[in-house]
Design a protein around this motif. Structure first.
Motif, short mmCIF file in Angstrom:
data_model
loop_
_atom_site.label_atom_id
_atom_site.label_comp_id
_atom_site.label_asym_id
_atom_site.label_seq_id
_atom_site.Cartn_x
_atom_site.Cartn_y
_atom_site.Cartn_z
N SER A 234 9.77 19.03 -0.74
CA SER A 234 10.01 17.66 -0.33
C SER A 234 8.69 16.91 -0.12
CB SER A 234 10.80 17.62 0.98
OG SER A 234 12.06 18.24 0.83
N LEU A 235 8.77 15.62 -0.29
CA LEU A 235 7.67 14.72 0.02
C LEU A 235 8.25 13.41 0.53
CD1 LEU A 235 5.08 14.90 -2.94
CD2 LEU A 235 4.67 15.55 -0.58
N ARG A 236 7.48 12.71 1.34
CA ARG A 236 7.89 11.39 1.79
C ARG A 236 6.80 10.40 1.42
NH1 ARG A 236 9.94 10.25 7.82
NH2 ARG A 236 11.64 11.52 6.99
N LEU A 237 7.17 9.41 0.65
CA LEU A 237 6.26 8.34 0.29
C LEU A 237 6.44 7.16 1.24
CD1 LEU A 237 6.66 8.32 -3.60
CD2 LEU A 237 5.19 9.76 -2.18
N SER A 238 5.35 6.46 1.47
CA SER A 238 5.38 5.27 2.32
C SER A 238 4.86 4.08 1.55
CB SER A 238 4.53 5.48 3.57
OG SER A 238 4.98 6.57 4.33
N CYS A 239 5.37 2.91 1.87
CA CYS A 239 4.90 1.67 1.28
C CYS A 239 4.78 0.65 2.40
CB CYS A 239 5.85 1.18 0.20
SG CYS A 239 5.39 -0.41 -0.53
N THR B 210 1.05 6.06 -6.26
CA THR B 210 0.64 7.32 -5.66
C THR B 210 1.21 8.44 -6.52
OG1 THR B 210 0.63 8.62 -3.60
CG2 THR B 210 2.63 7.36 -4.07
N LEU B 211 0.36 9.43 -6.81
CA LEU B 211 0.73 10.48 -7.76
C LEU B 211 1.51 11.59 -7.07
CD1 LEU B 211 0.52 11.82 -10.55
CD2 LEU B 211 -1.67 12.80 -9.81
N VAL B 212 2.65 11.93 -7.65
CA VAL B 212 3.46 13.05 -7.21
C VAL B 212 3.48 14.09 -8.33
CG1 VAL B 212 5.78 13.82 -6.60
CG2 VAL B 212 4.88 11.68 -5.67
N GLN C 60 0.86 -1.19 0.00
CA GLN C 60 0.00 0.00 0.00
C GLN C 60 0.89 1.23 0.00
OE1 GLN C 60 -3.47 0.01 -0.01
NE2 GLN C 60 -3.39 2.23 -0.24
N ALA C 61 0.90 1.93 -1.13
CA ALA C 61 1.70 3.15 -1.23
C ALA C 61 0.86 4.37 -0.90
CB ALA C 61 2.27 3.28 -2.64
N SER C 62 1.49 5.35 -0.28
CA SER C 62 0.80 6.58 0.07
C SER C 62 1.82 7.72 0.18
CB SER C 62 0.05 6.42 1.39
OG SER C 62 0.95 6.12 2.44
N GLY C 63 1.29 8.94 0.32
CA GLY C 63 2.15 10.09 0.55
C GLY C 63 2.33 11.03 -0.62
N GLY C 64 1.78 10.68 -1.77
CA GLY C 64 1.90 11.56 -2.92
C GLY C 64 1.11 12.83 -2.74
N GLY C 65 1.35 13.78 -3.62
CA GLY C 65 0.63 15.04 -3.55
C GLY C 65 1.24 16.07 -4.48
N LEU D 55 10.29 6.55 0.92
CA LEU D 55 11.10 7.25 -0.07
C LEU D 55 11.03 8.73 0.26
CD1 LEU D 55 12.83 6.90 -2.67
CD2 LEU D 55 10.77 7.54 -3.95
N GLN D 56 12.12 9.25 0.81
CA GLN D 56 12.21 10.67 1.11
C GLN D 56 12.70 11.39 -0.13
OE1 GLN D 56 11.37 12.44 3.95
NE2 GLN D 56 11.82 14.25 2.70
N MET D 57 11.91 12.31 -0.63
CA MET D 57 12.25 13.01 -1.86
C MET D 57 12.46 14.48 -1.56
SD MET D 57 9.52 11.20 -4.44
CE MET D 57 8.11 11.97 -3.69
#
Length: 126
Positions: free
Chosen positions: A16-21, A120-122, A4-9, A80-82
């Motif tokens: 910065s954004l941080r995605l989680s899986c 998840t869309l970034v 389950q991926a989340s955190g996009g926006g 994933l820290q972006m």
């Protein structure tokens, strides 16, 4: 295995954004977890990978120095820290799990991964 991926926006360039899986179900104790991304009309691109056991990581050239992959084994979650995001980072990001593979090899081919999250869309605005 369910991912389950989340955190996009939506974020501005330079942000910065941080995605989680989050992984659930049957999990490989020594699998490789990867992040991929796919922009409209493009092929799915390897972003980063991490081994579930140990701390070794591997990155695609386009994100080296800006993105960091890390995991929390207790939560069965890979992140994933972006940082320093660019408009060209805009894509749907997917997490995936690859069965155990030799330590000298990093699976960068999306077709070899066994399980995928929903994406998840970034979106990075200029």
């Amino acid at each position: 295995v369910q991912l389950q991926a989340s955190g996009g926006g939506l974020v501005q360039a330079g942000g910065s954004l941080r995605l989680s899986c989050a992984a659930s179900g049957r999990t490989f104790s020594s699998c490789v977890m990867g992040w991929f991304r796919q922009a409209p009309g493009e092929v799915r691109e390897f972003v980063a990978a991490i081994r579930w056991i140990g701390s070794s990581t591997y990155y695609g050239d386009s994100v080296k120095g800006r993105f960091t992959i890390f995991r929390d084994n207790a939560k069965n979650t890979v992140y994933l820290q972006m940082n320093s995001l660019k408009p060209e980072d805009t894509a749907v990001y997917y997490c995936a799990a690859h069965r155990p593979i030799g330590t000298a090899t990093w699976p960068m081919d999306a077709s070899t991964y066994d399980y995928w999250g929903q994406g998840t869309l970034v979106t990075v605005s200029s």
